[in-house]
Design an enzyme around this catalytic site. Sequence first.
Site, PDB file in Angstrom:
ATOM      1  N   ASP A  51     -37.560   8.657  18.049  1.00  0.00           N
ATOM      2  CA  ASP A  51     -37.879  10.078  17.940  1.00  0.00           C
ATOM      3  C   ASP A  51     -37.378  10.556  16.583  1.00  0.00           C
ATOM      4  O   ASP A  51     -36.214  10.906  16.416  1.00  0.00           O
ATOM      5  CB  ASP A  51     -37.208  10.850  19.076  1.00  0.00           C
ATOM      6  N   TRP A 200       6.036   5.092  23.710  1.00  0.00           N
ATOM      7  CA  TRP A 200       7.040   4.029  23.607  1.00  0.00           C
ATOM      8  C   TRP A 200       7.260   3.411  24.990  1.00  0.00           C
ATOM      9  O   TRP A 200       7.377   4.107  25.998  1.00  0.00           O
ATOM     10  CB  TRP A 200       8.362   4.596  23.073  1.00  0.00           C
ATOM     11  N   ASP A 367      19.164 -10.065  15.662  1.00  0.00           N
ATOM     12  CA  ASP A 367      18.537  -8.754  15.579  1.00  0.00           C
ATOM     13  C   ASP A 367      19.434  -7.780  14.821  1.00  0.00           C
ATOM     14  O   ASP A 367      20.315  -8.178  14.041  1.00  0.00           O
ATOM     15  CB  ASP A 367      18.205  -8.254  16.995  1.00  0.00           C
ATOM     16  N   ASP A 368      19.245  -6.505  15.031  1.00  0.00           N
ATOM     17  CA  ASP A 368      19.903  -5.413  14.308  1.00  0.00           C
ATOM     18  C   ASP A 368      21.432  -5.536  14.353  1.00  0.00           C
ATOM     19  O   ASP A 368      22.007  -5.901  15.375  1.00  0.00           O
ATOM     20  CB  ASP A 368      19.466  -4.089  14.942  1.00  0.00           C
ATOM     21  N   ARG A 444      15.789   8.810  15.326  1.00  0.00           N
ATOM     22  CA  ARG A 444      16.709   7.675  15.510  1.00  0.00           C
ATOM     23  C   ARG A 444      17.736   7.627  14.372  1.00  0.00           C
ATOM     24  O   ARG A 444      18.091   6.571  13.867  1.00  0.00           O
ATOM     25  CB  ARG A 444      15.937   6.352  15.597  1.00  0.00           C
ATOM     26  N   ASP A 479      10.659  -4.528  11.599  1.00  0.00           N
ATOM     27  CA  ASP A 479      10.650  -3.383  12.512  1.00  0.00           C
ATOM     28  C   ASP A 479      10.376  -2.079  11.775  1.00  0.00           C
ATOM     29  O   ASP A 479      10.480  -2.000  10.541  1.00  0.00           O
ATOM     30  CB  ASP A 479      11.987  -3.299  13.256  1.00  0.00           C
ATOM     31  N   ASN A 481      10.957   2.073  13.106  1.00  0.00           N
ATOM     32  CA  ASN A 481      11.364   2.791  14.308  1.00  0.00           C
ATOM     33  C   ASN A 481      11.195   4.305  14.294  1.00  0.00           C
ATOM     34  O   ASN A 481      11.806   4.983  15.118  1.00  0.00           O
ATOM     35  CB  ASN A 481      12.822   2.455  14.637  1.00  0.00           C
ATOM     36  N   CYS A 527       6.809  -5.378  14.204  1.00  0.00           N
ATOM     37  CA  CYS A 527       7.359  -4.599  15.316  1.00  0.00           C
ATOM     38  C   CYS A 527       7.470  -3.157  14.846  1.00  0.00           C
ATOM     39  O   CYS A 527       7.713  -2.901  13.667  1.00  0.00           O
ATOM     40  CB  CYS A 527       8.728  -5.136  15.720  1.00  0.00           C
ATOM     41  N   ASP A 549       8.796  -2.737  23.444  1.00  0.00           N
ATOM     42  CA  ASP A 549      10.225  -2.870  23.751  1.00  0.00           C
ATOM     43  C   ASP A 549      10.460  -2.971  25.248  1.00  0.00           C
ATOM     44  O   ASP A 549      11.553  -3.312  25.684  1.00  0.00           O
ATOM     45  CB  ASP A 549      11.001  -1.673  23.194  1.00  0.00           C
TER      46      ASP A 549
END
Length: 731
Positions: A51, A200, A367-368, A444, A479, A481, A527, A549
Amino acid sequence: MDAIIFHEESKTFKLIAGESNYVLQITPKGQIAHRYWGAPVRDFDLRAMLDLAGGACIDENDENILDESNETFHAEYPGGGAGDWRIPAVTALAQDGSSAVDLRYVSHEIFDGKPALKGLPATYANSSDEAQTLAITVKDKYCGLSAVLYYTVFDGSNAIARHSVLRNDGDTPLSLNYVMSVCVDFPSMDYKMLGLYGAWARERHVEWKPLRRGGQNIQSRRGFSSAQFNPFTALAAPNADEKSGEVYGFSLVYSGSFLIEAEVDVKETTRVVMGINPYDFAWKLDAGEEFTTPEAVLVYSGAGYGEMSRTYHKLYSKNLCRGQWRDKRRPILINNWEATYFKFNADKLVQLAKLAEKQGIEMLVMDDGWFGKRENDHSGLGDWYVNEEKLGCSLDELVNRVNDAGLKFGIWFEPEMVNPDSNLYRAHPDWALAMPTRPRTLGRNQMVLDMSRKEVQDYLVERISDILNSANISYVKWDCNRFITEAFSCALPAERGREIWHRYMLGLYGVLEHLVTAFPKVLFESCASGGARFDPAMLHYMPQTWASDNTDAIDRLKIQYGTSFVYPIRTIGAHVSATPNHQTGRTTPFMTRGDVALQGTFGYELDLAKLSEGDYDQIEDQVDRYHEYQKVIFNGDFYRLISPFDDLTQAAWMYVSADKKNALVQCVMQIMTANHPPRRVKLQGLDPAGFYKIEELGVTMHGDTLMNLGFIIPEVYGDHQSVCLTIKRKG
């Protein structure tokens, strides 16, 4: 490869993408019209079946050709302000204040291979004969804006990769305020729209909603692709399911703020656009400058959501992910985060490594908390120097001790963020994104570094490189955050201030490109507060992403189910964690936790010293199963059998090897009910004529019987129990 054909007589392009066709046409007035996308059609000129009038008049040059009205014209890359009141693909503000854009055909080129995108991640061709590309040049002769529209078709795939390169060919600046990567017009509104939403610890849940008149969108304004919405959608026929019905997938290869919008007009046709979110965005194009849009990957399926997903899985596995780890088996790792949080030293990590090695685990990830003044999340972020006082030794000494225990070593970074309580921030407060006249928002306890600045990029490359060169590090968890607020860079002039959102991403991609090139043997994992940046662009640099997480196995059923709509199983970071779970408090059998984590890269996130002998035995079984079926899980076809969203009592999925000789079926009982009816599951993807044995049941049946009749899931007792069945073809 001859997948793109130009029909000279009708001025029609046909893209043959696997089992699908995409047709566009040059109109007599030079507009680029979208004519068709779907299952194969033999004809080129489709105007007689469409059309085209839409309230338009007859063309002055040929009374037999309808002059398509801009108001209803199905345009490939529509501009705003020139008679089309629907959502545009591009708008540009000229120096005189005018903003109309009307792009007309100039030329085209068809060539083998696929071009790279300047400064941006994208799919690629492994060889020039694996893909073919169409490049159409269009131009607005009044404002001077030109664009090259790129379409790439991959051999044997139902996917089409699209992007555009816009250029200011005029003499005065232009401002791009709205620039999409793709626009597709559909001939009806009879679709449901699929989105992956969340938050989250609740990422990528599946939601369907029917299209309605007017507009509806999926978007992120957070600076990152976000956990709230994923840069993906699909339009599906109302009857579409996992195995049947037409589905049209849209996936954006971008990690920043994005917009996907579907608009239904008065004619009940639907326009879908996808690209950089125009919220708070502008990009100045001086004379001669170019702007490249992120890539959008379109997938057509005539056999439901499952076929669409498997198309994305294959393309993203082989033509988006790259590097030495693209096809390698990933090491089974243990991350110390849920085992120790910030409270660790070298001795505690080595103790964990020794226990892990006894269970067949292959890598320890620190990790951290290993750098700067970092005993909690209030300080130290940005100071990427090893805290030897906390560890009790140098990083090299720690890594050597872990290697001596038989494990590889991995490390965590959060490079894009900074704590105000850090030496980096005290030395360079202007390196953080903030508006000078407003308070600085913390998330954070941290702020976002200005990744558009070269000095920030150089600092991160230098510090991360020094750490990776200082010890035998095999893995990096990258990461991120918090989201972006106060998006302002004091390094940009005022007229370019709204470019910060996209310049941030270009800076990030530049840093990642440098690091993954400099450290090709390192396995990088993305991440972002879990899965807040699970997008195709990050997979171009890092072949796996931490899915969430939330490590609770029952919650992960929905998270990983939704993720699988677009992303290959081999890219999904999944671990076995402690129970009661740290995010939900739920107690789940160890076997179930292992079976769910097997739907991904597989690893552990717990304190091994607190496990029982029975748990150790199950780890041994889980490790053996991973080694036995990793190739099927990573390289085979994935099928969703029972949705945890549709059936609140159970979920099921399976993997089938490419040669259809081996399969693995997994079922999880979410909620057990008394005296429940038999639970039957129908398999998919097997050879109908093949003879298969379900090892655990001792049953041998043909593939068509297992797919059409199915079988009753073995009885288990109690909530959250799992069943894992191995299937092998005989003969």
